[in-house]
Design a protein around this motif. Structure first.
Motif, mmCIF file in Angstrom:
data_model
loop_
_atom_site.group_PDB
_atom_site.id
_atom_site.type_symbol
_atom_site.label_atom_id
_atom_site.label_comp_id
_atom_site.label_asym_id
_atom_site.label_seq_id
_atom_site.Cartn_x
_atom_site.Cartn_y
_atom_site.Cartn_z
ATOM 1 N N ALA A 262 9.432 26.416 37.942
ATOM 2 C CA ALA A 262 9.498 25.003 37.912
ATOM 3 C C ALA A 262 7.948 24.643 37.185
ATOM 4 O O ALA A 262 8.096 23.816 36.347
ATOM 5 N N GLU A 263 7.010 25.225 37.694
ATOM 6 C CA GLU A 263 5.552 24.942 37.275
ATOM 7 C C GLU A 263 5.415 25.196 35.648
ATOM 8 O O GLU A 263 4.932 24.286 34.968
ATOM 9 N N TYR A 264 6.118 26.322 35.367
ATOM 10 C CA TYR A 264 5.834 26.786 34.150
ATOM 11 C C TYR A 264 6.712 25.924 33.047
ATOM 12 O O TYR A 264 6.138 25.460 31.942
ATOM 13 N N GLU A 265 7.839 25.621 33.518
ATOM 14 C CA GLU A 265 8.671 24.698 32.489
ATOM 15 C C GLU A 265 8.061 23.249 32.375
ATOM 16 O O GLU A 265 8.088 22.773 31.300
ATOM 17 N N HIS A 266 7.535 22.896 33.344
ATOM 18 C CA HIS A 266 6.997 21.523 33.286
ATOM 19 C C HIS A 266 5.758 21.474 32.463
ATOM 20 O O HIS A 266 5.436 20.577 31.849
ATOM 21 N N ALA A 267 5.118 22.541 32.635
ATOM 22 C CA ALA A 267 3.782 22.530 31.833
ATOM 23 C C ALA A 267 4.195 22.730 30.472
ATOM 24 O O ALA A 267 3.424 21.901 29.561
ATOM 25 N N LEU A 268 5.176 23.481 30.000
ATOM 26 C CA LEU A 268 5.350 23.683 28.636
ATOM 27 C C LEU A 268 6.170 22.400 28.040
ATOM 28 O O LEU A 268 5.976 21.734 26.907
ATOM 29 N N ALA A 269 6.754 21.570 28.901
ATOM 30 C CA ALA A 269 7.540 20.537 28.450
ATOM 31 C C ALA A 269 6.311 19.220 28.255
ATOM 32 O O ALA A 269 6.440 18.809 27.247
#
Ligand code: PLP
Length: 373
Positions: A270-277
């Motif tokens: 979740a943290e990774y995807e939110h950061a990429l988005a």
């Protein structure tokens, strides 16, 4: 190909997923629940394992309350058609997918039920007080799209569930875009529909309906369950009540591996995807002529970033990006209500998965930039 269409189905999957699918195809001869021989028992154990993992993720009291479905649409149909009765009123958010709206509007147009679409605030959030005020004695169900597949905005589902429960109304949560990254159990929804093939990283053709205490939808399909065979009547107990016919065992084996991967890494994913988005949003919003449809950055989002390029149809923009080797989706994304609210007739959607990289996000922003110049 840079794959940025994870909201449609995730790709790639963890290697363990394909291995499990192939393992069933190659090694398991037997239909779970239909015999007592070794292969059938091995298949049954795989199904039980998958149910246990899904129950753990959804915070259910028993794995028997996990129902295997074809996809999220199937799970939503099962919940909607299996619960509503003539004369009922249903409340929905403005952001519902056609997987919710089409079954509802079919009943609505036939005069069987009333559907009321609740307005969000100016940011696109449905407020719990709007739900509380809308509930009437005829309200039989509230349906909430946990996160829009167009704006990526996550709704305050826990608070909405509380508002519903205070007035005795069950909540059906469409977790199509949140299953795999968000904490689903803490919402305390009464029914949760999930695709197996998006954030849960399982194969296409898999989905789950999670049933909370007291929820017992009528079956859409009836037939052989391998249980209570002496009876000509559909079993009433879960999960057999809702699972007639041979299961998609290869898919369920893959889904069990996807779930296991997600349960071990959910917060990090979740943290990774939110950061990429967030990185993609920041890059796109600096490009003159690009309009983002994501809502305020400070609100919670999943890894979905939709946008338009001035003077270019979203379908054409998506085609050009696809031809340039970046897989995105244009158009209405089966969610016309949220586009109506946004005032758009379509958008380009990029959606992040756990295996995307910063380079993927940057490549999309560069490609968009070059399309404008
Ligand atoms: C919000 C939402 N609900 C439901 C669905 C339907 O999911 P499935 O394709 O698994 O039927 C989708 C698919 O994109 C979705 O985004």
């Amino acid at each position: 190909m840079i794959y940025l269409d994870n909201a449609a189905t995730s790709f790639p999957k963890p290697p363990s997923v394909a291995k499990a699918v192939a393992g069933v195809m190659e090694k398991i001869g037997g239909n779970p629940g239909r015999a007592g021989h070794k292969g059938a028992l091995a298949g049954g154990r795989i199904m039980n394992r998958c149910r246990e993992l899904a129950a753990q993720y959804g915070g259910l009291s028993s794995p028997d309350r996990v129902i295997f479905c074809l996809n999220c649409t199937d799970a939503l149909n099962m919940a909607i058609r299996g619960t509503l009765r003539a004369g009922d009123e249903v409340l929905v958010s403005h952001a519902e997918h056609n997987a919710v709206m089409r079954p509802l509007m079919g009943y609505h147009d036939a005069g069987k039920i009333t559907v009321r679409i609740l307005p969000p605030d100016s940011r696109g959030m449905l407020l719990p007080e709007t739900v509380s005020a809308a509930i009437t004695p005829r309200t039989a169900l509230m349906i909430l799209c946990h996160a829009s597949n167009v704006t990526g905005l996550i709704q305050p589902a826990r608070e909405i569930a509380r508002a519903c429960h205070l007035q005795g109304v069950p909540l059906l949560l469409d977790a199509a875009q949140t299953a795999g990254t968000e904490d689903i159990a803490s919402v305390h929804a009464d029914m949760i529909a999930m695709p197996g093939h998006k954030g849960l990283l399982g194969p296409m053709g898999t989905g789950l309906l999670l049933l909370g205490e007291g929820m017992l939808p009528r079956p859409l399909r009836e037939g052989g369950t391998g249980s209570a065979s002496e009876s000509l009547r559909q079993p009433t107990m879960l999960p057999d009540r809702l699972e007639s016919g041979t299961a998609n065992l290869p898919g369920i084996a893959g889904l069990a591996q996807g779930l296991s991967f997600v349960l071990s890494h959910r917060a990090a994913i979740a943290e990774y995807e939110h950061a990429l988005a967030y990185r993609l949003r920041r890059s796109l919003e600096r490009i003159p002529g690009v309009t983002l449809h994501t809502g305020p950055a400070e609100l919670p989002h999943v890894g979905v970033v939709s946008f338009n390029i001035q003077g270019m149809d979203s379908g054409e923009a998506a085609d050009r990006l696809n031809r340039a080797g970046i897989a995105v989706r244009g158009g209405l994304h089966c969610a016309p209500s949220v586009h109506a609210w946004l005032g758009t007739s379509g958008a380009v959607r990029a959606s992040i998965g756990p295996f995307n990289t910063e380079a993927d996000a940057d490549a999309l922003a560069e490609a968009v930039k070059s399309m404008i110049q």
